[in-house]
Design a protein around this motif. Sequence first.
Motif, PDB file in Angstrom:
ATOM      1  N   GLN A 102       8.337 -16.920  29.033  1.00 52.94           N
ATOM      2  CA  GLN A 102       7.842 -17.160  28.325  1.00 52.94           C
ATOM      3  C   GLN A 102       8.740 -17.841  28.274  1.00 52.94           C
ATOM      4  O   GLN A 102       9.197 -19.564  27.916  1.00 52.94           O
ATOM      5  N   SER A 104      10.820 -18.781  31.132  1.00 55.22           N
ATOM      6  CA  SER A 104      10.767 -18.985  32.470  1.00 55.22           C
ATOM      7  C   SER A 104      10.889 -20.860  32.326  1.00 55.22           C
ATOM      8  O   SER A 104      10.706 -21.833  33.030  1.00 55.22           O
ATOM      9  N   LYS A 105       9.252 -20.478  31.717  1.00 53.63           N
ATOM     10  CA  LYS A 105       8.399 -21.818  31.526  1.00 53.63           C
ATOM     11  C   LYS A 105       9.823 -23.109  30.327  1.00 53.63           C
ATOM     12  O   LYS A 105       9.092 -24.173  30.604  1.00 53.63           O
ATOM     13  N   GLU A 106       9.983 -22.216  29.598  1.00 53.70           N
ATOM     14  CA  GLU A 106      10.630 -23.158  28.675  1.00 53.70           C
ATOM     15  C   GLU A 106      11.784 -23.671  29.289  1.00 53.70           C
ATOM     16  O   GLU A 106      11.803 -24.697  29.415  1.00 53.70           O
ATOM     17  N   GLN A 107      12.325 -23.075  30.153  1.00 53.54           N
ATOM     18  CA  GLN A 107      13.321 -23.108  30.792  1.00 53.54           C
ATOM     19  C   GLN A 107      13.230 -24.621  31.835  1.00 53.54           C
ATOM     20  O   GLN A 107      14.272 -25.145  32.577  1.00 53.54           O
ATOM     21  N   SER A 108      12.064 -24.070  33.009  1.00 52.46           N
ATOM     22  CA  SER A 108      11.552 -25.092  33.600  1.00 52.46           C
ATOM     23  C   SER A 108      10.887 -26.420  32.963  1.00 52.46           C
ATOM     24  O   SER A 108      11.040 -27.014  33.396  1.00 52.46           O
ATOM     25  N   SER A 109      10.794 -26.506  31.870  1.00 49.63           N
ATOM     26  CA  SER A 109      10.848 -27.346  30.780  1.00 49.63           C
ATOM     27  C   SER A 109      11.596 -28.781  30.795  1.00 49.63           C
ATOM     28  O   SER A 109      11.656 -29.227  30.666  1.00 49.63           O
ATOM     29  N   LEU A 110      12.926 -27.872  30.359  1.00 51.18           N
ATOM     30  CA  LEU A 110      13.948 -28.169  30.278  1.00 51.18           C
ATOM     31  C   LEU A 110      14.447 -29.646  31.353  1.00 51.18           C
ATOM     32  O   LEU A 110      14.676 -29.402  32.224  1.00 51.18           O
TER      33      LEU A 110
END
Length: 110
Positions: A102, A104-110
């Motif tokens: 979760q 990692s997903k949030e970091q990649s969406s930034l």
Amino acid sequence: MGDDAISHYTYHIQATLIENKIVIQNYRNQAGRFILATNLLDEEIDLTANPHTALEQQKWTPELILKEYKSQQSTERGFRFIKDPLIALLLLSLLSAIALSQWSKEQSSL
């Protein structure tokens, strides 16, 4: 040896069982000893939620305290697997992997 050799033996036991009431009573006296302590002896409990009783209120009795304690044992047994170190480690690993995914997903969406 010839054909008359013994190939195996068979044993039969005959016994008579006799109940030794003194020994049985001694084992019963030793089994299942534990102490339950509570501060609820003087408080009334509401039993109206229990469909198996016609009483509206009742005092805590030693028998009722023991019954309540024993009724919790099935719940405790149901959660015993969580106390197993291997299961706890597996759950921790799984939760860590989910949290990392979760994050990692949030970091990649930034």
